[in-house]
Design a protein around this motif. Structure first.
Motif, PDB file in Angstrom:
ATOM      1  N   UNK A  59       3.578  -3.103  -7.051  1.00 31.88           N
ATOM      2  CA  UNK A  59       2.799  -2.055  -7.720  1.00 31.88           C
ATOM      3  C   UNK A  59       3.361  -0.683  -7.369  1.00 31.88           C
ATOM      4  N   UNK A  60       3.165   0.260  -8.285  1.00 36.15           N
ATOM      5  CA  UNK A  60       3.562   1.640  -8.013  1.00 36.15           C
ATOM      6  C   UNK A  60       2.604   2.218  -6.968  1.00 36.15           C
ATOM      7  N   UNK A  61       3.081   3.147  -6.145  1.00 36.33           N
ATOM      8  CA  UNK A  61       2.210   3.742  -5.117  1.00 36.33           C
ATOM      9  C   UNK A  61       0.916   4.339  -5.661  1.00 36.33           C
ATOM     10  N   UNK A  65      -2.929   3.280  -4.705  1.00 41.44           N
ATOM     11  CA  UNK A  65      -3.924   4.273  -4.301  1.00 41.44           C
ATOM     12  C   UNK A  65      -5.190   4.138  -5.141  1.00 41.44           C
ATOM     13  N   UNK A  66      -5.027   3.942  -6.446  1.00 42.88           N
ATOM     14  CA  UNK A  66      -6.186   3.788  -7.333  1.00 42.88           C
ATOM     15  C   UNK A  66      -6.990   2.538  -6.976  1.00 42.88           C
ATOM     16  N   UNK A  67      -6.302   1.463  -6.644  1.00 42.63           N
ATOM     17  CA  UNK A  67      -6.988   0.224  -6.262  1.00 42.63           C
ATOM     18  C   UNK A  67      -7.764   0.433  -4.970  1.00 42.63           C
ATOM     19  N   UNK A  68      -7.146   1.054  -3.988  1.00 42.58           N
ATOM     20  CA  UNK A  68      -7.830   1.297  -2.719  1.00 42.58           C
ATOM     21  C   UNK A  68      -9.013   2.245  -2.901  1.00 42.58           C
ATOM     22  N   UNK A  69      -8.869   3.217  -3.794  1.00 48.72           N
ATOM     23  CA  UNK A  69      -9.984   4.128  -4.080  1.00 48.72           C
ATOM     24  C   UNK A  69     -11.143   3.345  -4.692  1.00 48.72           C
ATOM     25  N   UNK A  70     -10.834   2.470  -5.650  1.00 39.99           N
ATOM     26  CA  UNK A  70     -11.874   1.662  -6.278  1.00 39.99           C
ATOM     27  C   UNK A  70     -12.516   0.713  -5.268  1.00 39.99           C
ATOM     28  N   UNK A  71     -11.741   0.203  -4.340  1.00 40.93           N
ATOM     29  CA  UNK A  71     -12.291  -0.676  -3.304  1.00 40.93           C
ATOM     30  C   UNK A  71     -13.221   0.090  -2.362  1.00 40.93           C
ATOM     31  N   UNK A  72     -13.065   1.404  -2.304  1.00 39.65           N
ATOM     32  CA  UNK A  72     -13.949   2.226  -1.486  1.00 39.65           C
ATOM     33  C   UNK A  72     -15.327   2.410  -2.101  1.00 39.65           C
ATOM     34  N   UNK A  74     -18.754   1.139  -3.221  1.00 40.38           N
ATOM     35  CA  UNK A  74     -19.532  -0.016  -2.738  1.00 40.38           C
ATOM     36  C   UNK A  74     -19.865  -1.009  -3.844  1.00 40.38           C
ATOM     37  N   UNK A  75     -20.142  -0.536  -5.038  1.00 42.09           N
ATOM     38  CA  UNK A  75     -20.469  -1.445  -6.140  1.00 42.09           C
ATOM     39  C   UNK A  75     -19.253  -2.269  -6.541  1.00 42.09           C
ATOM     40  N   UNK A  76     -18.111  -1.616  -6.713  1.00 48.19           N
ATOM     41  CA  UNK A  76     -16.889  -2.327  -7.085  1.00 48.19           C
ATOM     42  C   UNK A  76     -16.431  -3.246  -5.965  1.00 48.19           C
ATOM     43  N   UNK A  77     -16.564  -2.794  -4.728  1.00 47.41           N
ATOM     44  CA  UNK A  77     -16.151  -3.602  -3.591  1.00 47.41           C
ATOM     45  C   UNK A  77     -16.966  -4.885  -3.527  1.00 47.41           C
ATOM     46  N   UNK A  78     -18.248  -4.786  -3.821  1.00 46.66           N
ATOM     47  CA  UNK A  78     -19.103  -5.969  -3.782  1.00 46.66           C
ATOM     48  C   UNK A  78     -18.644  -6.996  -4.813  1.00 46.66           C
ATOM     49  N   UNK A  79     -18.252  -6.535  -5.992  1.00 44.54           N
ATOM     50  CA  UNK A  79     -17.817  -7.431  -7.056  1.00 44.54           C
ATOM     51  C   UNK A  79     -16.430  -8.023  -6.799  1.00 44.54           C
ATOM     52  N   UNK A  80     -15.634  -7.354  -5.967  1.00 44.27           N
ATOM     53  CA  UNK A  80     -14.251  -7.786  -5.704  1.00 44.27           C
ATOM     54  C   UNK A  80     -13.989  -7.846  -4.191  1.00 44.27           C
ATOM     55  N   UNK A  81     -14.926  -8.364  -3.446  1.00 44.64           N
ATOM     56  CA  UNK A  81     -14.877  -8.298  -1.984  1.00 44.64           C
ATOM     57  C   UNK A  81     -13.622  -8.936  -1.389  1.00 44.64           C
ATOM     58  N   UNK A  82     -13.273 -10.138  -1.810  1.00 42.76           N
ATOM     59  CA  UNK A  82     -12.100 -10.816  -1.245  1.00 42.76           C
ATOM     60  C   UNK A  82     -10.817 -10.054  -1.553  1.00 42.76           C
ATOM     61  N   UNK A  83     -10.699  -9.613  -2.805  1.00 38.91           N
ATOM     62  CA  UNK A  83      -9.514  -8.861  -3.192  1.00 38.91           C
ATOM     63  C   UNK A  83      -9.418  -7.567  -2.392  1.00 38.91           C
ATOM     64  N   UNK A  84     -10.532  -6.840  -2.298  1.00 37.22           N
ATOM     65  CA  UNK A  84     -10.518  -5.558  -1.592  1.00 37.22           C
ATOM     66  C   UNK A  84     -10.204  -5.728  -0.103  1.00 37.22           C
ATOM     67  N   UNK A  85     -10.708  -6.793   0.486  1.00 34.35           N
ATOM     68  CA  UNK A  85     -10.395  -7.052   1.895  1.00 34.35           C
ATOM     69  C   UNK A  85      -8.894  -7.244   2.083  1.00 34.35           C
ATOM     70  N   UNK A  86      -8.280  -7.990   1.186  1.00 36.11           N
ATOM     71  CA  UNK A  86      -6.834  -8.224   1.286  1.00 36.11           C
ATOM     72  C   UNK A  86      -6.064  -6.942   0.966  1.00 36.11           C
ATOM     73  N   UNK A  87      -6.510  -6.180  -0.025  1.00 34.44           N
ATOM     74  CA  UNK A  87      -5.830  -4.928  -0.381  1.00 34.44           C
ATOM     75  C   UNK A  87      -5.884  -3.938   0.784  1.00 34.44           C
ATOM     76  N   UNK A  88      -7.028  -3.842   1.419  1.00 37.95           N
ATOM     77  CA  UNK A  88      -7.150  -2.939   2.570  1.00 37.95           C
ATOM     78  C   UNK A  88      -6.268  -3.397   3.719  1.00 37.95           C
ATOM     79  N   UNK A  89      -6.124  -4.686   3.863  1.00 44.09           N
ATOM     80  CA  UNK A  89      -5.231  -5.227   4.895  1.00 44.09           C
ATOM     81  C   UNK A  89      -3.772  -4.855   4.603  1.00 44.09           C
ATOM     82  N   UNK A  90      -3.411  -4.838   3.321  1.00 46.69           N
ATOM     83  CA  UNK A  90      -2.035  -4.544   2.931  1.00 46.69           C
ATOM     84  C   UNK A  90      -1.706  -3.052   2.981  1.00 46.69           C
ATOM     85  N   UNK A  91      -2.680  -2.230   2.568  1.00 41.76           N
ATOM     86  CA  UNK A  91      -2.312  -0.839   2.442  1.00 41.76           C
ATOM     87  C   UNK A  91      -3.337   0.178   2.828  1.00 41.76           C
ATOM     88  N   UNK A  92      -4.332  -0.224   3.522  1.00 44.02           N
ATOM     89  CA  UNK A  92      -5.327   0.780   3.807  1.00 44.02           C
ATOM     90  C   UNK A  92      -5.971   0.585   5.107  1.00 44.02           C
TER      91      UNK A  92
END
Length: 92
Positions: A59-61, A65-72, A74-92
């Motif tokens: 992915x482009x930087x 950044x947009x994905x990590x912002x969306x994972x921040x 709470x509503x979006x994070x709840x709907x995509x919890x597993x993905x956001x946990x892995x994304x934060x592990x990779x880049x945040x």
């Protein structure tokens, strides 16, 4: 009669365009961006950590950044919890 039809048509158009604009603009809901991270079309089963990392690095930087912002969010994070946990592990 024509004025009534015109007014009704305008009202219907306004309602349809308003609902179209209210759609989600989250990167997490974009199938084109998210499909590399999942094994199925329904985006329920995530790929392995190594495959996730490869897709993440592809992915482009600014997209990451947009994905990590969306994972921040709470509503979006709840709907995509597993993905956001892995994304934060990779880049945040």
């Amino acid at each position: 009669m024509n004025i009534k039809m015109f007014a009704l048509s305008a009202l219907a158009l306004a309602m349809m365009s308003g609902s179209a604009m209210a759609g989600s603009t989250s990167a997490l809901d974009d199938p084109a961006k998210m499909s590399p991270f999942f094994t199925d079309a329904g985006m329920k089963t995530m790929r392995s950590e190594a495959d996730f990392k490869a897709a993440w690095m592809a992915m482009k930087p600014d997209e990451r950044t947009a994905v990590l912002k969306d994972c921040g969010d709470t509503t979006l994070n709840k709907a995509h919890a597993d993905f956001c946990a892995m994304a934060k592990k990779m880049g945040g």
